[in-house]
Design a protein around this motif. Structure first.
Motif, PDB file in Angstrom:
ATOM      1  N   PRO A 193      34.097  71.960  18.520  1.00  0.00           N
ATOM      2  CA  PRO A 193      32.912  70.812  19.637  1.00  0.00           C
ATOM      3  C   PRO A 193      33.298  69.383  18.983  1.00  0.00           C
ATOM      4  N   ALA A 194      32.925  68.518  20.468  1.00  0.00           N
ATOM      5  CA  ALA A 194      32.669  67.108  20.239  1.00  0.00           C
ATOM      6  C   ALA A 194      31.828  66.997  20.464  1.00  0.00           C
ATOM      7  N   ALA A 195      31.641  65.164  20.057  1.00  0.00           N
ATOM      8  CA  ALA A 195      30.071  64.827  19.954  1.00  0.00           C
ATOM      9  C   ALA A 195      29.549  65.667  21.009  1.00  0.00           C
ATOM     10  N   ASP A 196      29.744  65.378  22.025  1.00  0.00           N
ATOM     11  CA  ASP A 196      28.932  65.432  22.928  1.00  0.00           C
ATOM     12  C   ASP A 196      28.227  67.396  23.586  1.00  0.00           C
ATOM     13  N   GLY A 197      28.909  67.691  22.012  1.00  0.00           N
ATOM     14  CA  GLY A 197      28.045  69.540  21.784  1.00  0.00           C
ATOM     15  C   GLY A 197      29.379  70.315  23.198  1.00  0.00           C
ATOM     16  N   LEU A 203      41.706  66.927  18.585  1.00  0.00           N
ATOM     17  CA  LEU A 203      42.324  66.405  17.752  1.00  0.00           C
ATOM     18  C   LEU A 203      43.005  65.935  16.190  1.00  0.00           C
ATOM     19  N   LEU A 204      44.490  66.581  15.368  1.00  0.00           N
ATOM     20  CA  LEU A 204      43.965  67.404  14.263  1.00  0.00           C
ATOM     21  C   LEU A 204      44.876  66.124  13.614  1.00  0.00           C
ATOM     22  N   TRP A 258      36.641  66.894   8.951  1.00  0.00           N
ATOM     23  CA  TRP A 258      36.627  66.534  10.455  1.00  0.00           C
ATOM     24  C   TRP A 258      35.204  66.057  10.629  1.00  0.00           C
ATOM     25  N   SER A 259      35.198  65.293  12.187  1.00  0.00           N
ATOM     26  CA  SER A 259      34.099  64.572  12.633  1.00  0.00           C
ATOM     27  C   SER A 259      34.035  65.457  13.673  1.00  0.00           C
ATOM     28  N   GLY A 260      33.160  65.976  14.236  1.00  0.00           N
ATOM     29  CA  GLY A 260      32.995  66.734  15.422  1.00  0.00           C
ATOM     30  C   GLY A 260      33.932  67.012  16.053  1.00  0.00           C
TER      31      GLY A 260
END
Length: 345
Positions: A193-197, A203-204, A258-260
């Motif tokens: 998931p992205a930072a907003d959930g 993006l890889l 990974w970050s988000g």
């Protein structure tokens, strides 16, 4: 054992040029991967649609947009599209497809969407040429590939929602106008998931040195290998820009962090887990989606994205080649003695 083939056989082949061409073409296709891809055997993409590994071709050389649209399953904002005379270097064609947009919500772009029937159950490569503008906020602009189960006659990306594994997946390769980076944009059952959930495309690559060209034509190719069996993580996604591999992810490679929803490739990180694109064999690669979606510019802004020479195939394609096709590999175990051809076994 040595079998002697007499001059009469050579004479027969010489008198049957069509047969000889088929033999040489088959030999050449067999070595396509080793010599740079399918396109190396079809300079300017002339005749590439006849290659047995090719699934779909769109060169945008139709005389009218109406004729062009008959090759596609779903068209969005076709009335705003234009056949442009701007074509990539090495192209023998006279047209590309120009998809414009107008800011302020007047026109957010458009798309062409193609259902592949039958679908592809193992590996698919898609190569296309794209010319990004030098300004503007194109939100999504490129050629996406993926699968829906059941097959959908129109795009159904499920933005913000994580796939279940039996319903859909998406693999994209495109330039992000916000980050200026060229990257993957992928949806699959184990995405992060992205930072907003929410689950936006992951993006890889996230490499500041891979930005892609603006204001000039660029050759883009990406490959998806489905996971087989469907319980495994051995799926892959790779990208090439102008014939140079810039990213390749699969089970255990590359390393990164990974970050988000962003995986930054980094040799000091942990191995990528691989792609479980699906958990149901009925889900396969069954669509291609060419799009320019650009809803973010202010009123009065006008921009466009151009596309050309799209090819989908089951093996590596490579960029346009204007050189003569390479000769077939030399036959083994053959030598000519006088007027006879000797085949040694």
């Amino acid at each position: 054992m040595t079998v002697v083939l007499m001059l009469a056989t050579l004479t027969l082949l010489a008198s049957r040029p069509l047969l000889r061409e088929h033999v040489l073409a088959a030999s050449a296709r067999g070595s396509a991967q080793a010599t740079g891809g399918i396109a190396a055997f079809y300079p300017g993409d002339v005749g590439i649609e006849s290659d047995p590994n090719v699934v779909f071709v769109e060169k945008f050389e139709e005389l009218t947009l109406t004729s062009l649209f008959t090759q596609w399953t779903d068209i969005l904002k076709g009335v705003t599209m234009v056949l442009s005379s701007d074509v990539p270097p090495a192209s023998p064609g006279s047209h590309s497809l120009d998809i414009p947009w107008i800011g302020g919500g007047v026109n957010n772009g458009g798309h062409l969407y193609k259902v592949l029937s039958p679908g592809v159950s193992d590996t698919l490569y898609v190569r296309y040429y794209i010319k990004y503008p030098t300004s503007g906020k194109y939100h999504h602009a490129g050629v996406w590939i993926g699968g829906n189960n059941p097959v959908s006659a129109w795009p159904n990306p499920g933005a913000g929602v994580k796939p279940a594994g039996s319903d859909r997946f998406i693999a994209a390769a495109e330039r992000n106008s916000l980050t200026s980076l060229f990257d993957h944009y992928d949806y699959w059952m184990n995405m992060r998931p992205a930072a907003d959930g929410n689950y936006w495309g992951d993006l890889l690559l996230h490499n500041p040195n891979v930005q892609g060209k603006i204001g000039q034509w660029m050759c883009v190719e990406h490959m998806v290998r489905l996971n087989n069996p469907t319980s495994s993580f051995n799926g892959e996604h790779a990208m090439w820009l102008d014939g140079v591999e810039v990213s390749h992810l699969g089970q255990g490679f590359p390393n990164g962090n990974w970050s988000g929803g962003i995986f930054t490739q980094d040799p000091s990180g942990s191995p990528f887990e691989g792609f479980q694109w699906r958990n149901d064999p009925k889900l396969n690669l069954n669509w291609i989606w060419l799009q320019n979606y650009s809803p973010d510019d202010p009123i009065g802004f006008v921009g466009s994205v151009k596309f050309d020479h799209l090819v989908a195939a089951k093996s590596y394609i490579g960029c346009l080649d204007s050189r003569p096709p390479p000769p077939p590999p030399a036959p083994s175990h053959l030598r000519i003695v006088g007027t006879s051809l000797l085949l040694s076994q």
